[in-house]
Design an enzyme around this catalytic site. Structure first.
Site, PDB file in Angstrom:
ATOM      1  N   HIS A  37       2.943  60.813 -86.170  1.00  0.00           N
ATOM      2  CA  HIS A  37       3.189  61.903 -87.123  1.00  0.00           C
ATOM      3  C   HIS A  37       2.020  62.012 -88.105  1.00  0.00           C
ATOM      4  O   HIS A  37       1.588  63.102 -88.472  1.00  0.00           O
ATOM      5  CB  HIS A  37       4.468  61.630 -87.924  1.00  0.00           C
ATOM      6  CG  HIS A  37       5.711  61.499 -87.097  1.00  0.00           C
ATOM      7  ND1 HIS A  37       6.396  60.316 -86.943  1.00  0.00           N
ATOM      8  CD2 HIS A  37       6.404  62.417 -86.364  1.00  0.00           C
ATOM      9  CE1 HIS A  37       7.462  60.505 -86.184  1.00  0.00           C
ATOM     10  NE2 HIS A  37       7.486  61.755 -85.805  1.00  0.00           N
ATOM     11  N   GLY A 149       2.733  67.244 -81.073  1.00  0.00           N
ATOM     12  CA  GLY A 149       2.083  66.136 -80.376  1.00  0.00           C
ATOM     13  C   GLY A 149       2.192  66.286 -78.862  1.00  0.00           C
ATOM     14  O   GLY A 149       3.251  66.664 -78.349  1.00  0.00           O
ATOM     15  N   GLN A 150       1.112  65.946 -78.171  1.00  0.00           N
ATOM     16  CA  GLN A 150       1.118  65.984 -76.701  1.00  0.00           C
ATOM     17  C   GLN A 150       2.115  64.990 -76.120  1.00  0.00           C
ATOM     18  O   GLN A 150       2.543  65.117 -74.968  1.00  0.00           O
ATOM     19  CB  GLN A 150      -0.291  65.673 -76.178  1.00  0.00           C
ATOM     20  CG  GLN A 150      -0.427  65.896 -74.673  1.00  0.00           C
ATOM     21  CD  GLN A 150      -1.475  65.023 -74.046  1.00  0.00           C
ATOM     22  OE1 GLN A 150      -2.610  64.971 -74.532  1.00  0.00           O
ATOM     23  NE2 GLN A 150      -1.130  64.310 -72.981  1.00  0.00           N
ATOM     24  N   ASP A 152       5.100  64.885 -76.522  1.00  0.00           N
ATOM     25  CA  ASP A 152       6.219  65.689 -76.017  1.00  0.00           C
ATOM     26  C   ASP A 152       5.633  66.890 -75.278  1.00  0.00           C
ATOM     27  O   ASP A 152       5.698  68.030 -75.755  1.00  0.00           O
ATOM     28  CB  ASP A 152       7.117  66.118 -77.187  1.00  0.00           C
ATOM     29  CG  ASP A 152       7.736  64.922 -77.877  1.00  0.00           C
ATOM     30  OD1 ASP A 152       8.770  64.438 -77.412  1.00  0.00           O
ATOM     31  OD2 ASP A 152       7.153  64.432 -78.876  1.00  0.00           O
ATOM     32  N   ILE A 180      -0.790  59.336 -79.994  1.00  0.00           N
ATOM     33  CA  ILE A 180      -1.255  58.105 -80.658  1.00  0.00           C
ATOM     34  C   ILE A 180      -0.460  56.930 -80.084  1.00  0.00           C
ATOM     35  O   ILE A 180       0.768  57.025 -79.935  1.00  0.00           O
ATOM     36  CB  ILE A 180      -1.059  58.191 -82.191  1.00  0.00           C
ATOM     37  CG1 ILE A 180      -1.776  59.419 -82.752  1.00  0.00           C
ATOM     38  CG2 ILE A 180      -1.529  56.917 -82.880  1.00  0.00           C
ATOM     39  CD1 ILE A 180      -3.282  59.429 -82.593  1.00  0.00           C
ATOM     40  N   MET A 188       3.462  55.790 -79.524  1.00  0.00           N
ATOM     41  CA  MET A 188       4.286  55.618 -80.721  1.00  0.00           C
ATOM     42  C   MET A 188       5.463  56.580 -80.674  1.00  0.00           C
ATOM     43  O   MET A 188       5.330  57.729 -80.249  1.00  0.00           O
ATOM     44  CB  MET A 188       3.450  55.868 -81.961  1.00  0.00           C
ATOM     45  CG  MET A 188       2.444  54.774 -82.145  1.00  0.00           C
ATOM     46  SD  MET A 188       1.886  54.702 -83.815  1.00  0.00           S
ATOM     47  CE  MET A 188       0.757  53.326 -83.683  1.00  0.00           C
ATOM     48  N   SER A 190       9.561  57.168 -82.718  1.00  0.00           N
ATOM     49  CA  SER A 190      10.564  56.672 -83.666  1.00  0.00           C
ATOM     50  C   SER A 190      11.559  55.769 -82.952  1.00  0.00           C
ATOM     51  O   SER A 190      12.064  54.802 -83.526  1.00  0.00           O
ATOM     52  CB  SER A 190      11.302  57.844 -84.312  1.00  0.00           C
ATOM     53  OG  SER A 190      10.366  58.708 -84.917  1.00  0.00           O
TER      54      SER A 190
HETATM   55  P1  AMP Z   1       9.642  63.766 -83.667  1.00  0.00           P
HETATM   56  O1  AMP Z   1       9.808  63.274 -85.075  1.00  0.00           O
HETATM   57  O2  AMP Z   1       9.772  62.707 -82.634  1.00  0.00           O
HETATM   58  O3  AMP Z   1      10.478  64.991 -83.379  1.00  0.00           O
HETATM   59  O4  AMP Z   1       8.135  64.246 -83.564  1.00  0.00           O
HETATM   60  C1  AMP Z   1       7.580  65.181 -84.453  1.00  0.00           C
HETATM   61  C2  AMP Z   1       6.223  65.595 -83.919  1.00  0.00           C
HETATM   62  O5  AMP Z   1       5.377  64.442 -83.841  1.00  0.00           O
HETATM   63  C3  AMP Z   1       6.303  66.188 -82.496  1.00  0.00           C
HETATM   64  O6  AMP Z   1       5.401  67.279 -82.414  1.00  0.00           O
HETATM   65  C4  AMP Z   1       5.853  65.041 -81.648  1.00  0.00           C
HETATM   66  O7  AMP Z   1       5.265  65.433 -80.426  1.00  0.00           O
HETATM   67  C5  AMP Z   1       4.833  64.365 -82.546  1.00  0.00           C
HETATM   68  N1  AMP Z   1       4.645  62.982 -82.129  1.00  0.00           N
HETATM   69  C6  AMP Z   1       5.626  62.058 -81.914  1.00  0.00           C
HETATM   70  N2  AMP Z   1       5.083  60.891 -81.471  1.00  0.00           N
HETATM   71  C7  AMP Z   1       3.742  61.095 -81.399  1.00  0.00           C
HETATM   72  C8  AMP Z   1       2.636  60.278 -81.007  1.00  0.00           C
HETATM   73  N3  AMP Z   1       2.802  59.023 -80.584  1.00  0.00           N
HETATM   74  N4  AMP Z   1       1.398  60.818 -81.067  1.00  0.00           N
HETATM   75  C9  AMP Z   1       1.210  62.102 -81.481  1.00  0.00           C
HETATM   76  N5  AMP Z   1       2.217  62.911 -81.868  1.00  0.00           N
HETATM   77  C10 AMP Z   1       3.464  62.422 -81.825  1.00  0.00           C
END
Ligand code: AMP
Length: 283
Positions: A37, A149-150, A152, A180, A188, A190
């Protein structure tokens, strides 16, 4: 940092900012923030005049109630991370701010093929939920740039489609940032916070398997290579939803590769009942 909980207040605040002709970047998240994030935030802070981050665990995108209930929540750490990154606005809505009319009879989006494969197939309704929340958030924030993020991968294609369905593709520029990883390669997430030490030690095998496929792929039939990847994952103790090669442009599955088409390898696996996804652009 401005912490705003009401959609109306955020809209008013941003309208005042937009009068000053500033550019706004938006990073939507579900919290339990980590370096993935953070990288999205950093890019927005570098490019935009004002960065808005949202934290909202969206119930409509969870097809598994247990996954929703156990989704990690670390609000104090999140606020600290955002403050120290320099984020200017945190939008922290409660459920009625996002779904003022409740959760029944929500809009359905015509996502077509995209929601019939991979995550769409294994998590029915998931991408409808993603579109419901992102569309609502975009209507509130109306940013110049949206950072995803890629990690997803399919979600990025779904949101691209959403932007065109709701005619925002020329107003909001989609920025897709690289995945990342931990130093051992684990993407990475959550959900990694829920892994036991034993499972955490096994989890990097996901990335190693994706790399194995990327390194060994040749044009022609890819079925045996994918089978080898599945065996590696199963031996390590994963339960597999899918491990698949697909067109990086359309997500159509590719079994026989012509050596030219843009290719991505994607996987979703369970470890101790926790679902992890990852992907790698092969070409
Ligand atoms: P989330 O909180 O999991 O819904 O993710 C929020 C945003 O962070 C989404 O656009 C995800 O693709 C991005 N994201 C989650 N994990 C990563 C990561 N390891 N590297 C880059 N972006 C991420």
């Amino acid at each position: 940092m401005n912490i705003i909980k009401k959609a109306g207040l955020l809209e008013n605040f941003l309208l005042q900012q937009k009068d000053k002709k500033i550019e706004i970047g938006f990073v939507p998240t579900m919290g339990a923030l980590h370096a993935g994030h953070h990288s999205l935030l950093q890019e927005s802070l570098r490019r935009d005049d004002l960065t808005v981050c949202s934290i909202f665990v969206n119930p409509t995108q969870f097809n598994d109630p247990d996954d929703y209930e156990k989704y990690p929540s670390t609000p104090l750490e999140d606020i600290q991370l955002l403050e120290s990154a320099g984020c200017q606005v945190l939008f922290l809505p409660a459920l009625p701010e996002i779904y003022p009319e409740g959760l029944s009879q929500l809009r359905q989006y015509e996502l077509g093929f995209l929601e019939t494969v991979l995550e769409g197939k294994f998590r029915p309704g998931h991408f409808q939920g993603v579109c419901q929340v992102v569309h609502r958030l975009l209507n509130i924030v109306m940013p110049d740039r949206l950072y995803l993020g890629q990690k997803d991968f399919q979600q990025c294609l779904v949101i691209r489609k959403l932007l065109s369905l709701v005619h925002l593709e020329n107003k909001i520029s989609l920025q897709i940032m690289p995945t990342i990883r931990e130093t051992d390669g684990l993407a990475m997430s959550s959900r990694n916070k829920r892994l036991s030490p034993q499972a955490r030690a096994v989890a990097p095998e996901i990335y190693r398997t994706l790399c194995y496929i990327k390194q060994n792929i040749q044009s022609g039939n890819t079925r045996e290579l994918i089978q080898q990847g599945m065996t590696k994952l199963e031996k390590a103790g994963f339960k597999i939803d899918y491990l698949q090669l697909a067109s990086a442009d359309t997500l159509h599955p590719i079994e026989v590769w012509n050596g030219e088409e843009n290719l991505v390898v994607l996987t979703a696996v369970f470890l101790e009942g926790i679902r992890l996804i990852d992907n790698l652009i092969v070409r």
